[in-house]
Design a protein around this motif. Structure first.
Motif, PDB file in Angstrom:
ATOM      1  N   GLU A 336       0.856  -1.185   0.000  1.00 20.51           N
ATOM      2  CA  GLU A 336       0.000   0.000   0.000  1.00 20.51           C
ATOM      3  C   GLU A 336       0.894   1.239   0.000  1.00 20.51           C
ATOM      4  OE1 GLU A 336      -3.820   0.299   2.314  1.00 20.51           O
ATOM      5  OE2 GLU A 336      -2.681   1.849   3.383  1.00 20.51           O
ATOM      6  N   VAL A 338       1.173   5.433  -0.174  1.00 21.03           N
ATOM      7  CA  VAL A 338       0.477   6.699   0.051  1.00 21.03           C
ATOM      8  C   VAL A 338       1.409   7.815  -0.388  1.00 21.03           C
ATOM      9  CG1 VAL A 338      -0.650   8.195   1.725  1.00 21.03           C
ATOM     10  CG2 VAL A 338      -0.775   5.708   2.008  1.00 21.03           C
ATOM     11  N   THR A 341      -1.058  13.077  -5.046  1.00 23.30           N
ATOM     12  CA  THR A 341      -1.733  12.654  -6.282  1.00 23.30           C
ATOM     13  C   THR A 341      -0.866  12.864  -7.518  1.00 23.30           C
ATOM     14  OG1 THR A 341      -3.853  13.182  -5.254  1.00 23.30           O
ATOM     15  CG2 THR A 341      -3.837  12.970  -7.643  1.00 23.30           C
ATOM     16  N   THR A 361      -7.351   1.851  -5.850  1.00 22.44           N
ATOM     17  CA  THR A 361      -6.823   3.173  -5.516  1.00 22.44           C
ATOM     18  C   THR A 361      -7.878   3.937  -4.719  1.00 22.44           C
ATOM     19  OG1 THR A 361      -7.634   4.127  -7.589  1.00 22.44           O
ATOM     20  CG2 THR A 361      -5.376   3.277  -7.591  1.00 22.44           C
ATOM     21  N   GLU A 362      -7.408   4.917  -3.961  1.00 22.08           N
ATOM     22  CA  GLU A 362      -8.314   5.701  -3.135  1.00 22.08           C
ATOM     23  C   GLU A 362      -7.719   7.091  -2.945  1.00 22.08           C
ATOM     24  OE1 GLU A 362     -10.142   5.561   1.433  1.00 22.08           O
ATOM     25  OE2 GLU A 362      -8.984   3.880   0.629  1.00 22.08           O
ATOM     26  N   THR A 363      -8.576   8.101  -2.933  1.00 21.43           N
ATOM     27  CA  THR A 363      -8.126   9.476  -2.740  1.00 21.43           C
ATOM     28  C   THR A 363      -8.446   9.937  -1.324  1.00 21.43           C
ATOM     29  OG1 THR A 363      -8.486   9.981  -5.079  1.00 21.43           O
ATOM     30  CG2 THR A 363      -8.292  11.845  -3.577  1.00 21.43           C
ATOM     31  N   LEU A 364      -7.428  10.455  -0.629  1.00 21.77           N
ATOM     32  CA  LEU A 364      -7.588  11.023   0.705  1.00 21.77           C
ATOM     33  C   LEU A 364      -7.019  12.434   0.681  1.00 21.77           C
ATOM     34  CD1 LEU A 364      -6.461   8.000   2.929  1.00 21.77           C
ATOM     35  CD2 LEU A 364      -8.803   8.735   2.481  1.00 21.77           C
ATOM     36  N   ALA A 365      -7.914  13.432   0.562  1.00 25.70           N
ATOM     37  CA  ALA A 365      -7.506  14.836   0.426  1.00 25.70           C
ATOM     38  C   ALA A 365      -6.582  14.961  -0.791  1.00 25.70           C
ATOM     39  CB  ALA A 365      -6.849  15.320   1.712  1.00 25.70           C
ATOM     40  N   ASP A 366      -5.352  15.447  -0.592  1.00 25.82           N
ATOM     41  CA  ASP A 366      -4.436  15.576  -1.727  1.00 25.82           C
ATOM     42  C   ASP A 366      -3.491  14.375  -1.829  1.00 25.82           C
ATOM     43  OD1 ASP A 366      -3.061  16.079   0.584  1.00 25.82           O
ATOM     44  OD2 ASP A 366      -1.791  17.642  -0.290  1.00 25.82           O
ATOM     45  N   GLN A 367      -3.802  13.305  -1.080  1.00 28.81           N
ATOM     46  CA  GLN A 367      -2.988  12.085  -1.112  1.00 28.81           C
ATOM     47  C   GLN A 367      -3.707  10.980  -1.877  1.00 28.81           C
ATOM     48  OE1 GLN A 367       0.235  11.652   0.799  1.00 28.81           O
ATOM     49  NE2 GLN A 367       0.010  13.859   0.488  1.00 28.81           N
ATOM     50  N   GLN A 368      -2.936  10.149  -2.537  1.00 25.22           N
ATOM     51  CA  GLN A 368      -3.478   9.005  -3.266  1.00 25.22           C
ATOM     52  C   GLN A 368      -3.000   7.720  -2.603  1.00 25.22           C
ATOM     53  OE1 GLN A 368      -5.361   9.940  -5.908  1.00 25.22           O
ATOM     54  NE2 GLN A 368      -6.154   7.915  -6.327  1.00 25.22           N
ATOM     55  N   VAL A 369      -3.907   6.802  -2.367  1.00 27.88           N
ATOM     56  CA  VAL A 369      -3.559   5.493  -1.815  1.00 27.88           C
ATOM     57  C   VAL A 369      -3.640   4.469  -2.930  1.00 27.88           C
ATOM     58  CG1 VAL A 369      -4.104   3.739  -0.096  1.00 27.88           C
ATOM     59  CG2 VAL A 369      -4.509   6.155   0.424  1.00 27.88           C
TER      60      VAL A 369
END
Length: 426
Positions: A336, A338, A341, A361-369
């Motif tokens: 995983e 982090v 983006t 994939t997943e978006t957390l604020a300006d971060q991409q997982v």
């Protein structure tokens, strides 16, 4: 700033909002010198003069030289022999420490970072801190022969002082492996090893714990017959080898009828099979996910014994496995990542080049997982690459997932490399 200080470091005499465990229930962290003693260990250090020091913060009550305290992790009371206040690198002996103070205690062996120290009359447990799992691994080789024991002892001490540093002997690959948070972390630990303990080590990437299995059904046979005068040796085994579902391990079936192999020798056949599974036919890696069915054989009323059937079972398994289209298995990990983006494209491209399969994939604020499954062999040096791609802004975690078949072209390279290494060791 002062508001933050008040919030993060409240007066020890004020009521707290932090919770601690008392048996199965949660209670408020006590405050004040009049309360029963309660402290938490936050650092371990080996001092060349004083010995092993455990640093702790007193949350409530007080502790004095000669008192006893309780360690809930080990369920044992310990006596306080000496207490210290730290003045830089120096230790100043004191008779007592009270709520709000930091100090150290020596000569208590079974004590770790995160341990709670409390009164035996009021057992409370402060939740220990959670540390990141070490992601980077090196195999360790001593520079000087005869330093193995010294290095092992030194690494154990360093691991006690740093919960994010792990040193472990890997029996399967025959290597001493150290693990840390990053290459920089491990480099610092090696410098500390050299400075404090006077030992030099070399490092390399650790070996991968490959496995072998079969992909088809096949039959194996072996007859062990030996006559050297007097009582001889005799045992003959017919068995069937077939694949099991991935992750099922091993299954042994006794399908012998009519006493072709006497009951008392069946366990010997299984022992022989299990010994053969320790080293597969491709490159000598352990075998897994295999079903073995013993269905026939012959014996001699005088010459048959445990050894003969154990050897016959071992050789019959090798014969059957070599015909059952053996393949290599490699460890697959869940990774995983982090990161900001803007780096997503480069990260996914790099993971694809490492034979990874993106699972989400997943978006957390300006971060991409980014989540993926990848062969462990392809991500041993991933920390360096991720730091290069993201400029140090990316983080990742790895956990073991399962074993899967190695592509034939890569498997061939692994087999050839393993055989060459074994030849060099002879």
């Amino acid at each position: 700033l002062l508001d933050f200080v008040v919030q993060a470091a409240p007066n020890v005499l004020q009521p707290r909002t932090k919770k601690v465990k008392k048996g199965d229930e949660e209670v408020t962290l006590p405050a004040g010198e009049e309360k029963p003693f309660l402290a938490a260990v936050f650092k371990i250090l080996t001092d060349p003069y004083v010995g092993r020091l455990a640093f702790f913060r007193v949350y409530a009550g007080k502790v004095a030289v000669g008192d006893t305290f309780h360690n809930p992790r080990v369920g044992r009371n310990e006596r306080v022999g000496s207490l210290y206040k730290m003045m830089g690198k120096e230790q100043k002996g004191v008779d007592e420490l009270v709520a709000g103070e930091f100090g150290a205690i020596s000569k208590i062996e079974d004590i770790k970072i995160g341990d709670t120290l409390c009164s035996s009359e009021d057992v409370l447990v402060i939740e220990p801190p959670r540390f990141p799992e070490p992601m980077v691994s090196y195999a360790v080789i001593p520079k000087s022969r005869g330093d193995e024991e010294k290095i092992s002892t030194a690494l154990s001490r360093l691991a006690e002082e740093d919960p994010t540093f792990v040193a472990k002997w890997e029996h399967e690959t025959g290597e001493l492996v150290i693990r840390g948070n990053s290459t920089l972390h491990l480099d610092m630990m090696m410098k500390r090893l050299r400075r404090r303990f006077g030992v030099e080590i070399e490092t390399r990437l650790p070996k991968i714990a490959y496995r072998e299995t079969v992909t088809a059904k096949a039959e194996g046979h072996y007859k062990h017959k030996k006559q050297t005068g007097g009582r001889g040796q005799y045992g003959e085994v017919y068995l069937r080898v077939e694949p099991l579902e991935r992750g099922k391990g091993y299954e042994f079936v006794d399908a012998v009828v009519g006493g072709a192999i006497p009951r008392q020798f069946i366990p010997s056949v299984e022992k022989g099979v299990q010994k053969a599974m320790e080293k597969g036919v491709m490159a000598g890696f352990p075998v897994q996910d295999v079903k073995v069915t013993v269905y026939d054989g012959t014996h001699h009323s005088v010459d048959s014994d445990d050894y003969s059937f154990r050897l016959a079972g071992e050789r019959a398994f090798h014969d059957g496995m070599s015909k059952a289209r053996p393949v290599l298995l490699e460890p697959i990990v869940d990774i995983e990542v982090v990161a900001p983006t803007k780096y997503m494209g480069d990260i996914i491209s790099d993971l694809n080049s490492r034979r990874a399969r993106i699972t989400g994939t997943e978006t957390l604020a300006d971060q991409q997982v980014i989540r993926a499954k990848a062969p462990l062999s392809e991500v041993l040096t991933y920390s360096t690459q991720l730091r290069s791609i993201t400029g140090g802004e990316g983080t990742y975690t790895i956990t073991f997932s399962h074993y899967d078949i190695v592509p034939p072209n890569i498997a061939q390279q692994i087999v050839e490399r393993t055989k060459a290494e074994k030849e060099q060791q002879k």
